[in-house]
Design a protein around this motif. Sequence first.
Motif, PDB file in Angstrom:
ATOM      1  N   ARG A  97      -1.785   4.243   3.037  1.00 28.08           N
ATOM      2  CA  ARG A  97      -1.271   3.004   3.613  1.00 28.08           C
ATOM      3  C   ARG A  97      -1.595   2.970   5.104  1.00 28.08           C
ATOM      4  O   ARG A  97      -1.777   4.018   5.737  1.00 28.08           O
ATOM      5  CB  ARG A  97       0.246   2.887   3.431  1.00 28.08           C
TER       6      ARG A  97
ATOM      7  N   LEU B 178      -1.333  -4.044   0.140  1.00 29.92           N
ATOM      8  CA  LEU B 178      -0.983  -4.620  -1.154  1.00 29.92           C
ATOM      9  C   LEU B 178      -1.984  -4.192  -2.224  1.00 29.92           C
ATOM     10  O   LEU B 178      -1.601  -3.840  -3.354  1.00 29.92           O
ATOM     11  CB  LEU B 178      -0.952  -6.142  -1.035  1.00 29.92           C
ATOM     12  N   MET B 179      -3.269  -4.194  -1.867  1.00 33.90           N
ATOM     13  CA  MET B 179      -4.292  -3.759  -2.813  1.00 33.90           C
ATOM     14  C   MET B 179      -4.088  -2.296  -3.187  1.00 33.90           C
ATOM     15  O   MET B 179      -4.200  -1.920  -4.366  1.00 33.90           O
ATOM     16  CB  MET B 179      -5.681  -3.954  -2.203  1.00 33.90           C
TER      17      MET B 179
ATOM     18  N   SER C  95      -1.297  -0.618  -3.187  1.00 32.62           N
ATOM     19  CA  SER C  95      -0.110  -0.498  -4.040  1.00 32.62           C
ATOM     20  C   SER C  95      -0.440  -0.850  -5.484  1.00 32.62           C
ATOM     21  O   SER C  95      -0.022  -0.163  -6.425  1.00 32.62           O
ATOM     22  CB  SER C  95       1.001  -1.407  -3.515  1.00 32.62           C
ATOM     23  N   ARG C  96      -1.201  -1.927  -5.673  1.00 30.49           N
ATOM     24  CA  ARG C  96      -1.570  -2.316  -7.037  1.00 30.49           C
ATOM     25  C   ARG C  96      -2.486  -1.279  -7.679  1.00 30.49           C
ATOM     26  O   ARG C  96      -2.325  -0.943  -8.868  1.00 30.49           O
ATOM     27  CB  ARG C  96      -2.258  -3.682  -7.005  1.00 30.49           C
ATOM     28  N   LEU C  97      -3.433  -0.769  -6.898  1.00 29.49           N
ATOM     29  CA  LEU C  97      -4.310   0.264  -7.441  1.00 29.49           C
ATOM     30  C   LEU C  97      -3.528   1.512  -7.820  1.00 29.49           C
ATOM     31  O   LEU C  97      -3.826   2.162  -8.828  1.00 29.49           O
ATOM     32  CB  LEU C  97      -5.403   0.613  -6.422  1.00 29.49           C
ATOM     33  N   GLN C  98      -2.512   1.855  -7.025  1.00 31.16           N
ATOM     34  CA  GLN C  98      -1.700   3.020  -7.345  1.00 31.16           C
ATOM     35  C   GLN C  98      -0.938   2.804  -8.646  1.00 31.16           C
ATOM     36  O   GLN C  98      -0.832   3.712  -9.486  1.00 31.16           O
ATOM     37  CB  GLN C  98      -0.715   3.305  -6.206  1.00 31.16           C
ATOM     38  N   SER C  99      -0.426   1.584  -8.832  1.00 28.27           N
ATOM     39  CA  SER C  99       0.279   1.281 -10.080  1.00 28.27           C
ATOM     40  C   SER C  99      -0.668   1.373 -11.269  1.00 28.27           C
ATOM     41  O   SER C  99      -0.346   1.966 -12.307  1.00 28.27           O
ATOM     42  CB  SER C  99       0.903  -0.113  -9.998  1.00 28.27           C
ATOM     43  N   TYR C 100      -1.870   0.782 -11.119  1.00 31.05           N
ATOM     44  CA  TYR C 100      -2.850   0.860 -12.203  1.00 31.05           C
ATOM     45  C   TYR C 100      -3.254   2.303 -12.482  1.00 31.05           C
ATOM     46  O   TYR C 100      -3.415   2.701 -13.641  1.00 31.05           O
ATOM     47  CB  TYR C 100      -4.088   0.038 -11.843  1.00 31.05           C
TER      48      TYR C 100
END
Length: 677
Positions: free
Chosen positions: A245, A263-264, A266-271
Amino acid sequence: MSWRPPPAAQETGLNWRQRLGRWWAEFSLQTKLLAVATLVVSLMMTGITFIALNSIQTDARLSDTRFARDLGLLLSANVTPLVAEGNDRELAAVAERFWRTTRSLRYIFFADPEGVIYLGIPISGTSNSSELLLSRRLELPAELKRRPQNPLVRQHLTPDGAVTDVFVSLVNEGRDLGVLALGINPNETTLASAALTREVTVAVFISIWVLVILGAVFNALTITRPVKELLMGVRAIEGGDFAARIGLPMGGELGELLDGFNLMASRLQSYDEANIEELTAAQVKQQSLIATMADGAVLLDAEGQIVLVNPTARRLFRWEGRNLEGRELTAELPERLAIELQVPLETLLSGAREINDVRCSFGDPARTLRIVLQSVRDASGESLKGIAVTIQDLTREVELNAAQSRFISNVSHELRTPLFNIKSYVETLHDLGDQLTEQEKKEFLAIANDETDRLTRLVNDVLDLSRLESERVWTFEPMELRPAIEQTLRTYKLNADEKGVRLDLEVDAQLPLVRGNWDLLLQVFDNLLGNALKFTAPGGRVALRAYPWPDTCSLDPDASTAAHDDQRPSCALTSPLPRLRVEVADSGSGISMEDQERVFERFYRVENAVHTEAGTGLGLSIVCGILEKHGSRIQIASELGVGTTFWFDLPLEQADGDELRLDAERRSQPTGGMALV
């Protein structure tokens, strides 16, 4: 021979250049361009300032030259008459007054045509004399002699600064009187202007660098640093660190860019977490699948070294508890097997083939294996990533094929014998019927009838065995065992009485219910009791017993003798599950140890050895198959000349839930086993 620096000096120079190169490489392209641009601008400003300063200094030197020439001409015009008259005193007075009236004069020399200085201010003098006596010689320029009408001006440096020298020829009416030499100090205003110009130039140079440095710092704080942080974040994401981050408090477009990056990420981490869970689950499934494969599996790398071995392969090659990763496959296999796999494995490693199929036998007892070697390549199919080795144990299949062949051969043989006998006697009756007596005809017909019964029994036994080995679903229900035993005894009572063998029933009046199939268990009792009568001599005894028993157990070595003394065999409690034990004991000829090992094989007949009544050799095989359906196993205890006891255990109705587990365990064990008791 040229001189070379010592190695240490060369290494020091090389290290210095390497360190400088590494230091310069640490800077970004933007920083390098900024430094080069600053250097170029500063050099241009320095050059412009230098040119301006040089122009100013040139003008100052020209001004000093004109001033010195005019001053020399003025003084020479005033002193030439005095020199011509030889009035040295007045000449000295005039020169001294002239020297004192201006601060620009550094010295005044008067020299004769030979260059001998006879008057100089300030050079020498005495307090007792008003004359200035000199004895120094002046080196006159050659150009002055060639052009005496023009004053000669030149400059030279002294510890106090640059001094302008003026040489004026003293000529009166064409006569050379000597030379007047003046020394003019530099113009103080010009010097001050030049110094100011230098200071301004240095200030401008320094100011440029200060402004560039301040601009670079501002740029680093407002643009470069966020861009660098963003670049580091992108590289972290590229390297798989999705937790990266950027926490810089920025506004404007850069702030929106950094917020978008966070934000990108965070989404990549979730995926990524979701994908890791899926991959982990898929890997666990794959490992479970490989571990539970019935066939052995070995994965090799591109060098032929072991990467993965599943439990089946470890059991086949007795690799339990060994770490095989990184080892050569052929070095871990039995020698005979390694020799047979060497060439097929090399052809796959060299890329000559994609798949090899090898069948071989090894070990004692011999095991037959089918080994399939398959190349594993990348998506393009060009690079060899490894070799997948699948090991199938064909020992059971080979044994079954051999047993099937023996079965077909035995059935053919067993069918051929009665058919041949029937055909022989029927042909005899047909061809020689009028030549035979009625007694012979009846005898032939009786033999044909017996052979037909024998053929019928054989066919029925084969059909029963085939039916047991089929996929037919049998129905098991609660039943009383005593009626089935009594029915069997009634069936064989007449045969027993004719042979003089006593049949005893040792069964409690109230037996617990068992779970079984009436018809199948009736066939078990029929086969066992029929065999007991067949091998029991007249005057002997056959006993059928049934009683509750904790679990299957082994008799002691004297069990067979005890069985014939109306005693139940002793055993040790091995499980709390209640069962019903059934025994069929006889006092017949007994079975040898060699025959006990084969008595449950198909078409094996003990009468081949003892030469007693004939049979099909399938009765005990059928008994084994039926008891296997009931989750039980037939056991045997026998001694030659004493007798034989067969027994088995049946699950009770109330123990059915627990029997499911025991049935599964027994089905995993080979049937037709025996326990010597």
